[in-house]
Scaffold this motif. Structure first.
Motif, mmCIF file in Angstrom:
data_model
loop_
_atom_site.group_PDB
_atom_site.id
_atom_site.type_symbol
_atom_site.label_atom_id
_atom_site.label_comp_id
_atom_site.label_asym_id
_atom_site.label_seq_id
_atom_site.Cartn_x
_atom_site.Cartn_y
_atom_site.Cartn_z
ATOM 1 N N PRO A 1 0.799 -1.233 0.000
ATOM 2 C CA PRO A 1 0.000 0.000 0.000
ATOM 3 C C PRO A 1 0.828 1.278 0.000
ATOM 4 N N ALA A 2 2.117 1.183 0.305
ATOM 5 C CA ALA A 2 2.921 2.399 0.400
ATOM 6 C C ALA A 2 3.441 2.878 -0.952
ATOM 7 N N ALA A 3 3.351 2.031 -1.960
ATOM 8 C CA ALA A 3 3.942 2.369 -3.260
ATOM 9 C C ALA A 3 3.258 3.574 -3.890
ATOM 10 N N SER A 4 4.053 4.373 -4.571
ATOM 11 C CA SER A 4 3.482 5.510 -5.289
ATOM 12 C C SER A 4 2.687 4.994 -6.477
ATOM 13 N N PHE A 5 1.792 5.837 -6.983
ATOM 14 C CA PHE A 5 1.003 5.400 -8.138
ATOM 15 C C PHE A 5 1.859 5.301 -9.394
ATOM 16 N N ARG A 6 2.864 6.113 -9.441
ATOM 17 C CA ARG A 6 3.776 5.994 -10.575
ATOM 18 C C ARG A 6 4.452 4.620 -10.580
ATOM 19 N N ASP A 7 4.834 4.160 -9.393
ATOM 20 C CA ASP A 7 5.428 2.824 -9.307
ATOM 21 C C ASP A 7 4.413 1.739 -9.644
ATOM 22 N N ARG A 8 3.180 1.944 -9.213
ATOM 23 C CA ARG A 8 2.137 0.968 -9.564
ATOM 24 C C ARG A 8 1.949 0.913 -11.065
ATOM 25 N N LEU A 9 1.869 2.091 -11.671
ATOM 26 C CA LEU A 9 1.695 2.137 -13.123
ATOM 27 C C LEU A 9 2.863 1.455 -13.827
ATOM 28 N N ARG A 10 4.058 1.734 -13.357
ATOM 29 C CA ARG A 10 5.225 1.116 -13.980
ATOM 30 C C ARG A 10 5.127 -0.406 -13.890
ATOM 31 N N ALA A 11 4.734 -0.892 -12.726
ATOM 32 C CA ALA A 11 4.603 -2.345 -12.539
ATOM 33 C C ALA A 11 3.513 -2.918 -13.441
ATOM 34 N N ALA A 12 2.421 -2.189 -13.570
ATOM 35 C CA ALA A 12 1.323 -2.655 -14.423
ATOM 36 C C ALA A 12 1.745 -2.691 -15.884
ATOM 37 N N ILE A 13 2.444 -1.653 -16.313
ATOM 38 C CA ILE A 13 2.918 -1.591 -17.697
ATOM 39 C C ILE A 13 3.879 -2.744 -17.965
ATOM 40 N N LEU A 14 4.792 -2.940 -17.037
ATOM 41 C CA LEU A 14 5.749 -4.032 -17.210
ATOM 42 C C LEU A 14 5.041 -5.376 -17.305
ATOM 43 N N ALA A 15 4.083 -5.606 -16.435
ATOM 44 C CA ALA A 15 3.360 -6.878 -16.455
ATOM 45 C C ALA A 15 2.625 -7.064 -17.773
ATOM 46 N N GLU B 1 -7.056 7.224 -9.498
ATOM 47 C CA GLU B 1 -6.498 7.298 -8.152
ATOM 48 C C GLU B 1 -5.184 8.083 -8.143
ATOM 49 N N ALA B 2 -4.389 7.845 -9.180
ATOM 50 C CA ALA B 2 -3.127 8.585 -9.280
ATOM 51 C C ALA B 2 -3.383 10.085 -9.381
ATOM 52 N N GLN B 3 -4.432 10.425 -10.120
ATOM 53 C CA GLN B 3 -4.767 11.841 -10.256
ATOM 54 C C GLN B 3 -5.268 12.408 -8.919
#
Lengths: 211, 211
Positions: free
Chosen positions: B86-100, B147-149
């Motif tokens: 839950p602590a991850a930034s949304f940018r990091d989440r997006l990066r992980a999603a894009i990579l996946a 959510e990122a916004q």
DNA sequence: GTCTATATAGAGATAGAC
DNA sequence: GTCTATCTCTATATAGAC
């Protein structure tokens, strides 16, 4: 001059163009293999057998559709950029190029959209020439982006090939989802240009920048 | 666990999966209509007639390929984001999603890539369900971006739907041009994430910002 | 030039031997 | 379970009337 190129003289030529228009639309919508000559004939208001007076084969029909489509896109993009004059910024050139590419593919022209949509369905016999044309078109954009970078409008550490592929992705994917009416193509072009240059992140980010 | 899902028990199940793998690869490469059952059979090391012991029709074969493909992409993306905590930034989440999303589509899985590649070639009989699944998947990303916004990581004036479509364009177009080996998928994901958030423009632009 | 009728080939799907 | 043989339908392409 909506579809085809309008300047048909003889009745035969007019029919030929009507068939091409029908072929472009049907190929674009259903794909190459799934399109039957009977579909094209129906869309052109004639019979499947009659197509052979004007064309040798289904493959030749596709070949001509793709060639015409590509020609119009490439011409229009070059023309629009040329019309801006030498003083225009590269960002303005890019914006004009994006707008031209989108307008042709989303509004005017099934011929152009077929090039993108059938990108990976082109029969081996005619694929080579069309791939060569796509390469030339890609190289044109590559050069545009490279000049923008040389002029300092794009970051020095940016990989121009990747930037081009990302931009093509945004533009070409739009023919999958865009439907006329809901959204103005000019706004779409502006949005893509802005996203490409400025990104969507907040002006004052909380995290890190890059590696 | 490269193709299929490996956990085949009986010989019949193994064959069934081998056929599905072959179908996914062939559909992905040639498209739906252009693929003949004989092609799939050949790729699976069997005969066209034999497919009917395991499947009812060509359409059912496609249906199952698309369902499996979609399931894996959706699951993997959710899992990877969940793993960040839950602590991850949304940018990091997006990066992980894009990579996946990219890893599944570009490396692992013809099933997943078929979903994108055949996006507009799905026969009417099974299209409705698959479109519904694509909508659900799109809504997931939409929520992520929203959510990122809300968290301030994306500009308040950004149109989230357009941002999502642009991102999907970059990602999904890559299955048209990406070939394994030349470019690391991790770099590709980083590049797309950086382009999306920061853009490619110079840090100190000469021109205007937006309207 | 366009039609109807048809030749020919190739596709998906089925049947029955093994 | 998988094979070979085959049914049937549909598609491209051709021929010949008009």
């Amino acid at each position: 001059m909506q579809p085809s190129d309008g300047k048909a003289r003889t009745k035969s030529e007019k029919t030929r163009l009507r068939i091409l228009d029908a072929a472009a639309k049907t190929f674009r919508d259903k794909g190459y293999s799934a399109t039957r000559l009977a579909d094209i004939a129906a869309a052109a208001g004639t019979q499947a057998g009659s197509l052979y007076y004007h064309f040798d084969s289904k493959e030749q029909l596709l070949d001509e559709v793709l060639q015409r489509g590509h020609g119009r896109v490439a011409e229009t993009v070059r023309m629009r950029i040329g019309a801006l004059g030498p003083a225009a910024s590269f960002r303005d050139r890019l914006r004009a190029a994006i707008l031209a590419h989108l307008e042709i593919n989303l509004r005017h022209d099934d011929y152009a959209a077929a090039n993108i949509h059938l990108h990976n369905q082109i029969p081996a016999a005619i694929r080579r020439r069309h791939i060569a044309k796509h390469r030339t078109y890609a190289a044109y954009w590559q050069e545009l982006l490279a000049e923008a970078q040389a002029a300092g409008e794009i970051g020095q550490d940016v990989d121009i090939s990747m930037a081009r592929l990302n931009l093509f992705g945004m533009m070409n994917w739009s023919i999958e989802w865009y439907r006329p009416g809901r959204l103005d193509i000019g706004e779409l072009a502006d949005n893509m240009c802005r996203t490409l240059f400025d990104g969507i992140g907040s002006p004052s980010p909380g995290g890190m920048a890059e590696t």
